[in-house]
Design an enzyme around this catalytic site. Structure first.
Site, PDB file in Angstrom:
ATOM      1  N   GLU A  50       1.012  -1.099  -0.083  1.00  0.00           N
ATOM      2  CA  GLU A  50       0.077  -0.119   0.022  1.00  0.00           C
ATOM      3  C   GLU A  50       0.894   1.277   0.175  1.00  0.00           C
ATOM      4  OE1 GLU A  50      -2.808  -0.087   3.356  1.00  0.00           O
ATOM      5  OE2 GLU A  50      -3.717   1.762   2.419  1.00  0.00           O
ATOM      6  N   ASN A 197     -12.317  -1.157  -0.839  1.00  0.00           N
ATOM      7  CA  ASN A 197     -11.877  -1.580   0.357  1.00  0.00           C
ATOM      8  C   ASN A 197     -12.543  -1.145   1.617  1.00  0.00           C
ATOM      9  OD1 ASN A 197      -9.155  -2.779   1.818  1.00  0.00           O
ATOM     10  ND2 ASN A 197      -9.351  -0.734   2.510  1.00  0.00           N
ATOM     11  N   GLU A 198     -12.527  -2.205   2.505  1.00  0.00           N
ATOM     12  CA  GLU A 198     -13.184  -2.129   3.896  1.00  0.00           C
ATOM     13  C   GLU A 198     -14.423  -0.938   3.803  1.00  0.00           C
ATOM     14  OE1 GLU A 198     -10.364  -1.106   6.812  1.00  0.00           O
ATOM     15  OE2 GLU A 198      -9.663  -3.176   6.896  1.00  0.00           O
ATOM     16  N   TYR A 268      -6.723  -8.699  11.834  1.00  0.00           N
ATOM     17  CA  TYR A 268      -5.409  -8.397  12.285  1.00  0.00           C
ATOM     18  C   TYR A 268      -5.195  -9.152  13.760  1.00  0.00           C
ATOM     19  CZ  TYR A 268      -4.402  -5.423   8.414  1.00  0.00           C
ATOM     20  OH  TYR A 268      -4.121  -4.948   7.130  1.00  0.00           O
ATOM     21  N   GLU A 325      -6.226  -8.865   3.876  1.00  0.00           N
ATOM     22  CA  GLU A 325      -5.224  -8.391   4.851  1.00  0.00           C
ATOM     23  C   GLU A 325      -5.427  -9.367   6.129  1.00  0.00           C
ATOM     24  OE1 GLU A 325      -5.939  -4.085   5.589  1.00  0.00           O
ATOM     25  OE2 GLU A 325      -6.582  -3.740   3.428  1.00  0.00           O
ATOM     26  N   GLN A 374       1.970  -6.174   5.745  1.00  0.00           N
ATOM     27  CA  GLN A 374       2.512  -5.877   4.471  1.00  0.00           C
ATOM     28  C   GLN A 374       3.790  -6.088   3.909  1.00  0.00           C
ATOM     29  OE1 GLN A 374       1.109  -1.763   3.206  1.00  0.00           O
ATOM     30  NE2 GLN A 374      -1.026  -1.858   4.377  1.00  0.00           N
TER      31      GLN A 374
HETATM   32  O1  AHR Z   1      -3.049  -2.274   6.221  1.00  0.00           O
HETATM   33  C1  AHR Z   1      -3.362  -1.288   6.959  1.00  0.00           C
HETATM   34  C2  AHR Z   1      -4.700  -0.837   6.699  1.00  0.00           C
HETATM   35  O2  AHR Z   1      -5.423  -1.833   7.506  1.00  0.00           O
HETATM   36  C3  AHR Z   1      -5.416  -0.974   5.324  1.00  0.00           C
HETATM   37  O3  AHR Z   1      -5.129   0.426   4.677  1.00  0.00           O
HETATM   38  C4  AHR Z   1      -6.849  -1.041   5.674  1.00  0.00           C
HETATM   39  O4  AHR Z   1      -7.635  -1.794   4.606  1.00  0.00           O
HETATM   40  C5  AHR Z   1      -6.746  -1.749   6.963  1.00  0.00           C
HETATM   41  O5  AHR Z   1      -7.771  -1.137   8.066  1.00  0.00           O
END
Ligand code: AHR
Length: 520
Positions: A50, A197-198, A268, A325, A374
């Site tokens: 990103e 995205n999201e 995450y 992600e 990432q």
């Molecule tokens: O990876 C960092 C961020 O986490 C991304 O931009 C977003 O999609 C997510 O909230």
């Protein structure tokens, strides 16, 4: 007094050695190579790059005039390390950044590209020096497939459709001619394209109902040549949520299936499970070690729950579930811009990666792609750079050890894990998966989460009769062992050989370790 201290120290070391060798737990595990399962899509090992912090700028792109050795502006050291990693796929340009990215800003002469503000990540200037042409050049250098994430949040269907035309058209249309004028004659192959995205968060704070309508609206206008039509990805939910996958698969009609090839999902791993105080990347207590694994193992439950709702709406499994992600997210590294999400990467991250690979392998029927967040310098990165310096992280090494699983055929494994307990928390200590690689060999991956006790794994085999079991082991003395620019090889895999005895493979799995073996 001094002598007493030495005695106590000796006693302590002896006791811990005993704990890890003599009192090793034991596990019987069966590899059922006679019952092959689905193929583990190589894109399960996909990456995410990103426009965030030093993920692209400085991490990958330094420009042709940089003193850092580069090829056409791309760092030679980073590109070589990524080539060696056999990166199968890269997702770009975001993330949250994608929904504010206007592709026309990133084409044409670099000195004429507009400078914008990266409002999501640190409020820094975005020069647009890295745009569509640079992204595809990187993918071509790495021989990786591409995943382009379109802008639904602040872009129109027209802008999105025109980007796709710019990339894929082989006609003499004005947009295709513009691409040629900018240096690219033939269309690029676009493997995957996401619509936003999201959408539940930074992508527009929408409800699944509203996004589903928008998805259909935008997808209606995304046209590409038959032989270069990407797989289209809808932006799905995160963590416990199943509503997004349920609503999307229930409301994008079956005759639309070609236009919704997958629903995405984000999760995450926060050591403390709290976005306010996530936990430190290094120097953490064992309580953070166990809770990190308790958190990361939830990936399995989240995938299972989403698969269950998708199975109702899409029993033929036409729609994939892409975890585009995932990874660890710690408190920002002290002294860095908190908007850059830079963090150190330790043995714990390598084990988190390996545990997740084993989970993804178990769900290979629906999970055909994942993208760790990432690739360089951001969150759970493969590579960290600082000006001309570069270091490979333990996560890089875990990805490298698992290369044989790319496009391998999954094989069921049966075992009952011992439990690792600390205070009021318990997790299964062992995680495992197996597959038959493209080279015909059977590969076995084992992770021992327990940081104190070794485990003896006795592997029975069906449908394979190996005479050797060689591979690599990744471990270290400290839970937070990591590589630095001063000590870049403090932690790296070493050769490992397991004994083959009476038709069984006997593996002594050290505490806090990952082993990948070829059973040959
Ligand atoms: O990876 C960092 C961020 O986490 C991304 O931009 C977003 O999609 C997510 O909230």
């Amino acid at each position: 007094m001094k002598r007493l201290k030495i005695h106590l120290r000796t006693l302590f070391i002896t006791t811990s050695l005993l704990a890890s060798s003599v009192f090793a737990a034991s596990v019987d595990l069966t590899v059922k190579a006679d019952q092959p399962g689905p193929v583990i899509n190589k894109n399960i090992y996909g990456q995410f790059a990103e426009h965030l912090g030093h993920g692209i700028y400085e991490g990958i792109w330094v420009g042709e005039k940089s003193r850092i050795p580069n090829t056409n502006g791309f760092r030679k050291d980073v590109v070589a390390a990524l080539k060696d990693l056999q990166v199968p796929l890269i997702r770009w340009p975001g993330g949250c950044f994608a929904d504010e990215y206007h592709w026309r800003d990133g084409i044409g002469p670099r000195n004429k590209r507009p400078v914008k503000v990266n409002t999501n990540w640190g409020g820094v200037e975005e020069t647009n020096a890295f745009g569509t042409h640079e992204f595809f050049e990187l993918a071509e250098m790495l021989d990786a497939e591409v995943y382009v994430n379109g802008n639904l949040g602040t872009g129109t269907p027209q802008e999105m459709a025109e980007w796709l035309e710019y990339m894929t058209s082989d006609t003499k249309s004005t947009l295709a001619e513009l691409r040629r004028k900018n240096g690219r004659d033939k269309p690029w192959r676009v493997h995957y394209f996401a619509i936003g995205n999201e959408a539940w968060g930074c992508g527009g704070n929408m409800r699944p109902e509203y996004y589903t309508d928008l998805y259909k609206h935008y997808a209606s206008f995304l046209k590409a040549p038959k032989d270069n039509t990407p797989k289209f990805i809808a932006s799905g939910g995160h963590s416990e949520d199943t509503k997004w996958a349920e609503h999307l698969t229930g409301n994008v009609e079956p005759n639309w299936s070609l236009k919704m090839d997958a629903v995405s999902f984000h999760y995450y791993t926060l050591p403390k499970g709290d976005w306010e105080v996530k936990g430190a990347a290094i120097d953490f207590p064992e309580a953070d070690w166990i809770s990190t694994f308790a958190q990361t193992l939830r990936m399995d439950e989240f995938i299972r729950n989403n698969k269950a709702v998708m199975d109702k709406n899409d029993p033929e499994k036409r729609v994939g579930f892409y975890v585009d992600e995932w990874g660890t997210w710690y408190d920002p590294q002290p002294g860095t811009n908190p908007g850059f999400l830079r963090q150190q990467n330790t043995l714990r991250d390598a084990l988190v990666a390996a545990v997740n690979f084993n989970i993804f392998h178990a769900h290979a029927d629906r999970v055909h792609m994942t993208n760790i967040a990432q690739m360089v310098n951001v969150l759970q990165a493969m590579i960290l750079t600082d000006k001309e310096k570069m270091v490979l992280t333990p996560t890089y090494h875990a990805f490298h050890m698992f290369i044989p699983f790319q496009d391998a055929t999954s094989i069921p494994v049966d075992f009952k894990s011992p439990t690792y307990t600390l205070g009021d928390k318990s997790v299964p200590a062992i995680s495992a998966s197996a597959a038959r690689g493209k080279d015909g060999k059977v590969y076995l991956a084992l992770v021992n989460i327990d940081p104190r006790s070794a485990t003896d794994v006795s592997v029975a085999l069906k449908g394979v009769n190996p005479s050797s079991a060689n591979g690599r082991l990744l471990t270290a003395d400290a839970m937070d062992a990591h590589n630095t620019f001063a000590k870049p090889e403090a932690i790296k895999p070493v050769a490992y050989r397991a004994e083959v005895k009476n038709g069984k493979v006997e593996v002594n799995l050290p505490p806090k370790s990952v082993v990948v073996l070829a059973l040959d």
